[in-house]
Design an enzyme around this catalytic site. Structure first.
Site, PDB file in Angstrom:
ATOM      1  N   GLY A 178      50.492  36.443  25.766  1.00  0.00           N
ATOM      2  CA  GLY A 178      51.263  35.191  25.158  1.00  0.00           C
ATOM      3  C   GLY A 178      50.365  34.070  24.473  1.00  0.00           C
ATOM      4  O   GLY A 178      49.158  34.389  24.159  1.00  0.00           O
ATOM      5  N   ASN A 179      50.880  32.968  24.643  1.00  0.00           N
ATOM      6  CA  ASN A 179      50.167  31.815  24.044  1.00  0.00           C
ATOM      7  C   ASN A 179      50.700  30.507  24.730  1.00  0.00           C
ATOM      8  O   ASN A 179      51.482  30.640  25.647  1.00  0.00           O
ATOM      9  CB  ASN A 179      50.399  31.665  22.567  1.00  0.00           C
ATOM     10  CG  ASN A 179      51.954  31.512  22.359  1.00  0.00           C
ATOM     11  OD1 ASN A 179      52.616  30.725  22.666  1.00  0.00           O
ATOM     12  ND2 ASN A 179      52.499  32.529  21.135  1.00  0.00           N
ATOM     13  N   HIS A 180      50.327  29.400  24.354  1.00  0.00           N
ATOM     14  CA  HIS A 180      50.282  28.166  25.043  1.00  0.00           C
ATOM     15  C   HIS A 180      51.605  27.559  24.688  1.00  0.00           C
ATOM     16  O   HIS A 180      51.861  26.216  25.134  1.00  0.00           O
ATOM     17  CB  HIS A 180      49.051  27.213  24.862  1.00  0.00           C
ATOM     18  CG  HIS A 180      47.903  27.763  25.572  1.00  0.00           C
ATOM     19  ND1 HIS A 180      47.835  27.852  27.005  1.00  0.00           N
ATOM     20  CD2 HIS A 180      46.615  28.252  24.979  1.00  0.00           C
ATOM     21  CE1 HIS A 180      46.561  28.377  27.079  1.00  0.00           C
ATOM     22  NE2 HIS A 180      46.041  28.524  26.292  1.00  0.00           N
TER      23      HIS A 180
END
Length: 415
Positions: free
Chosen positions: A213-215
């Site tokens: 995923g990412n932030h």
């Protein structure tokens, strides 16, 4: 204070509805931000929440009558000196009296002297909200320069469910903050437009436990949905993983996990949209295989993960418009989270992305070092396909959403 707001004078008018108890949290929102808050309940409101509660939360005396504090001419001074008026819950009766210019209590009298932004936040049963008389009163209030929020849908009094629920206090506070910063931030200029927005991060499964995923927090996409709905649009929000506590009022929310889920939903729904805004942070890659059981550490450490490239959703939407699947009049807006490097600065990469993607508008943000992802504030630029560039000064993501939608509304009018 958010957006650099100084201490301001805020009137909170409370109508006589069951949702009056929620307004206690709205008052706290403004007082904790350092503002001077005066609460003016109607007589009916005091049957739901007592004056002592409002006085304790605001730190100011509470009265409902024009003949109280006559020596201070309160019915003139309170409205005239206010920087913002928030009416919540705005009942059908209270809006009818305000639309007619009545001045039969302290709250309606103060509304006639207010020359600041006025935000009505309606709450009532669905049949009352949809009645032609209420619709006419709402139109009159908007014509007089007030902002009338679109209520949420959900559980009402008793077992009833439908449109007319008071938005959550946090959302009311955000809308009030926005009007303190930009008095003209919520024009009703997207009425009847269908706006499709993506938000949040995608998650690409590795096994039943883990994912790539990412932030992304989804805050900017949710702010866009919130503001677009309050500017009259019919909004559908396709949401990935977010850290937002609740869904925006008057917005249809569709939840997805992966980039391919997002691509499918956006392609299927874009054909019915007047505006498509791709604010989601889409994972560029996904594992080629998803383990059926949790991957164990093992003595040799983790096995290499083979990755495949995810679809370019923004480019796919632009291509679908070229192919006639999406109407040629649909306005497509992209987002670019960029960092500078040896090949160029943030704007250089943004301009290059706009040329590659072919969208109408591109919002460019500088990311990293605590900027953009997960923060309450943002800054950036809007680039147009015609070569114009507009700076988006640093401020709350709600404020940035209003500025982005100004540009979107302009393009929609011209198309």
């Amino acid at each position: 204070m958010s957006d650099g707001l100084a201490r301001r004078r805020i009137l909170v008018g409370v109508g006589g509805g069951i949702a009056a108890y929620k307004v206690c949290s709205v008052i706290r929102h403004f007082t904790e931000a350092g503002h001077d808050v005066r609460v003016i309940p109607t007589r009916s409101a005091l049957r739901f929440v007592g004056a002592a509660t409002f006085e304790a939360l605001s730190g100011n005396p509470v009265t409902t009558e024009v003949f109280d504090d006559v020596d201070e001419v309160a019915h003139v001074a309170l409205g005239r000196e206010a920087d913002l008026v928030v009416i919540a819950p705005a009942t059908a009766d209270l809006m009818a009296r305000a639309a007619a210019g009545r001045a039969d209590d302290l709250l309606t009298a103060s509304l006639l002297t207010a020359r600041c932004p006025v935000l009505f936040v309606p709450a009532m049963h669905t049949e009352m909200w949809e009645h032609p008389a209420t619709e006419a009163n709402v139109a009159t209030l908007r014509a007089h320069g007030a902002t009338v929020a679109t209520p949420a849908s959900g559980r009402l009094t008793g077992a009833d469910t439908g449109a007319g629920r008071l938005p959550e206090p946090t959302e009311i506070g955000l809308l009030g903050d926005l009007l303190l910063t930009r008095a003209d931030a919520l024009p009703y200029d997207l009425a009847g437009r269908r706006v499709l927005i993506s938000a949040g991060g995608t998650r690409e499964a590795l096994d039943p436990v883990r994912y790539l995923g990412n932030h992304s927090s989804g805050k900017q996409g949710y702010a866009l949905a919130r503001v677009a709905a309050q500017r009259g649009a019919h909004v559908t929000l396709v949401s990935g993983a977010v850290s937002e506590p609740g869904e925006p009022a008057a917005v249809d929310v569709v939840h997805i996990d992966s980039a391919r889920d997002l691509a499918r939903e956006m392609q299927e729904r874009a054909a019915a949209a007047d505006v498509v805004i791709m604010a989601a942070a889409v994972a560029d890659f996904r594992p080629t295989a998803v383990a059926g059981a949790k991957i164990k550490k093992g003595d040799q450490g983790p096995a290499p993960i083979e990755l495949a490239t995810n679809p370019d959703i923004l480019a796919g939407l632009v291509q679908a418009r070229r192919d006639g699947v999406i109407p040629v009049s649909t306005v497509i807006v992209g987002f670019a989270a960029e960092t500078g490097d040896a090949d160029g600065g943030v704007l250089d990469h943004g301009r290059a992305k706009l040329r590659r993607k072919g969208c109408d508008l591109l919002v460019v943000n500088a990311v990293g070092e605590g900027r953009a992802f997960g923060t309450e504030d943002n800054a950036g630029w809007i680039l147009t396909s015609e070569g114009a560039e507009t700076a988006l000064p640093f401020g709350s993501k709600t404020l940035m959403a209003s500025r982005i939608l100004d540009e979107v509304a302009s393009v929609v009018r011209d198309s």
